[in-house]
Motif scaffolding. Structure first.
Motif, PDB file in Angstrom:
ATOM      1  N   UNK A   8       0.835  -1.197   0.000  1.00  0.00           N
ATOM      2  CA  UNK A   8       0.000   0.000   0.000  1.00  0.00           C
ATOM      3  C   UNK A   8       0.873   1.252   0.000  1.00  0.00           C
ATOM      4  N   UNK A   9       0.464   2.232  -0.781  1.00  0.00           N
ATOM      5  CA  UNK A   9       1.256   3.451  -0.921  1.00  0.00           C
ATOM      6  C   UNK A   9       0.489   4.649  -0.360  1.00  0.00           C
ATOM      7  N   UNK A  10       1.208   5.527   0.329  1.00  0.00           N
ATOM      8  CA  UNK A  10       0.628   6.783   0.807  1.00  0.00           C
ATOM      9  C   UNK A  10      -0.570   6.563   1.707  1.00  0.00           C
ATOM     10  N   UNK A  11      -1.644   7.252   1.412  1.00  0.00           N
ATOM     11  CA  UNK A  11      -2.841   7.152   2.265  1.00  0.00           C
ATOM     12  C   UNK A  11      -3.510   5.790   2.170  1.00  0.00           C
ATOM     13  N   UNK A  12      -3.153   5.017   1.145  1.00  0.00           N
ATOM     14  CA  UNK A  12      -3.729   3.675   0.999  1.00  0.00           C
ATOM     15  C   UNK A  12      -3.338   2.757   2.159  1.00  0.00           C
ATOM     16  N   UNK A  13      -2.287   3.132   2.921  1.00  0.00           N
ATOM     17  CA  UNK A  13      -1.885   2.309   4.068  1.00  0.00           C
ATOM     18  C   UNK A  13      -3.016   2.179   5.096  1.00  0.00           C
ATOM     19  N   UNK A 238      -9.885   7.884   4.067  1.00  0.00           N
ATOM     20  CA  UNK A 238      -8.910   7.630   3.001  1.00  0.00           C
ATOM     21  C   UNK A 238      -8.691   8.886   2.160  1.00  0.00           C
TER      22      UNK A 238
END
Lengths: 259, 96
Positions: A8-13, A238
């Motif tokens: 997952x990248x950035x806010x997707x974490x 998100x």
């Protein structure tokens, strides 16, 4: 261990919990410690289908108390003496190493997991997964040739990973309030999935299909249709604040103050 | 030899169907459909379906992906926050 691992990248974490809880499929090589017949093996495996108790292994990051996990499918693809090659479809959070160990105990001969490959995580299958070297070269092309086409094929929108969640789509006017942590009330809903039960984790999306937040349903679909009210308690935001206009604010502030 | 045991179909698909409560459309001047996201936006709101090889831990390969893409700072809030984090850390160290 190898196989499908969504990174997952950035806010997707923020959706890591969803990835963890999604169903998985594995190819597993189990090593039996003594010879047994096919009939004995089948008898043993038949106890590990459906809902099983599992205690997390000693080396694990969660509290070691028994948990119920579901084994949806269990298939022996090939067997050569003590080597048993299996395909296993299970609920998220199932420890396959522990499953093999427990099978060995039940069979009375001992067993351990020799090798494991995850062939599916939620909607993502190994056919659509990329090895690290592909990520490396795609990134190289992007940096050195300013060609982002390969990297754009590899990096997918976070929404794809939320495809299994019960879905609620909301009006533009409700979006920014949710981004600020507000609960979702029935008047803000444009579309709602059937079969939502109270307590379910649901995905809140815009009408364009962008993920806004994850939340817990406070009412079932039937209750929402009957009585309205507060439908979702927002748990994880998100979308960035200010993506949609903040019509819920009485005093319209300068956009930069939202950050 | 083959053994096939099945309890139920794994939940690979979403349950239920959408019901429309209000007919509405989204204003195209805000946001964008997920599939038209630029690479820069995808790195903030995306994921890589990685096929991990044998050897490194999941934690290791995640760190390698961050290094390859050079988005470590972005993942932690962008360069503005990074420069702000250092003095903040010092304040905590000194006060304790």
């Amino acid at each position: 261990m190898s196989g499908v691992l969504p990174v997952l990248l950035g806010r997707a974490t923020k959706v890591a919990g969803i990835v963890m809880r999604s169903p998985k499929e594995y190819i597993c090589l189990m090593k039996l410690h003594e010879e047994i017949t096919d009939e004995e093996l089948e008898w043993g495996l038949s106890h590990f289908i459906g809902e099983v108790y599992q205690t997390p292994p000693v080396r694990s990051s969660v509290a070691r108390r028994p948990r119920i996990r579901t084994i949806y499918e269990l298939e022996v693809i090939e067997r050569l003496g003590k080597d048993v090659l299996m395909r296993i479809a299970s609920s998220g959070g199932t420890y396959i190493r522990k499953l093999c160990h427990d099978m060995g105990i039940l069979l009375g001969i001992g067993a351990h997991m020799q090798e494991l490959r995850r062939t599916r995580s939620g909607i993502i299958t190994e056919k659509e997964a990329y090895p690290l070297i592909d990520v490396y070269w795609a990134s190289w092309l992007w940096r050195n040739d300013e060609d982002d086409r390969e990297l754009k094929k590899i990096i997918r929108p976070v929404e794809d990973i939320l495809a299994l969640l019960p879905r609620i789509e909301i009006l533009d006017t409700a979006v920014d309030a949710i981004c600020h942590g507000a609960s979702l009330a029935a008047p803000g809903i444009a579309k709602i999935n059937t079969q939502i039960k109270k307590g379910d984790v649901v995905g809140v999306f815009t009408l364009k299909g962008e993920a806004v937040a994850l939340g817990v349903a406070l009412k079932s679909t039937e209750e929402v249709l009957r009585e309205g009210g507060i439908v979702v308690k927002t748990e994880r935001v998100i979308m960035e604040r200010g993506t949609y206009p903040s019509v819920w604010r009485r005093v319209k502030r300068h956009k930069d103050t939202n950050k | 030899m083959t053994i096939y045991l099945k309890y139920s179909e794994p939940p690979w698909h979403r349950q239920g169907e959408p019901i429309v409560l209000r007919e509405a459309e989204s204003d195209p001047s805000y946001g964008e459909p997920p599939n038209s996201r630029s690479l820069e936006r995808l790195m903030k709101l995306g994921f890589i379906p990685l096929d991990k090889h044998i050897g490194p831990t999941s934690h290791d390969v995640t760190a390698q992906v961050r290094r390859i893409l050079g988005i470590d700072e972005v993942g932690h809030g962008g360069t503005l926050v990074t420069s702000g984090e250092i003095p903040l850390c010092q304040v905590f160290c000194q006060s304790s």
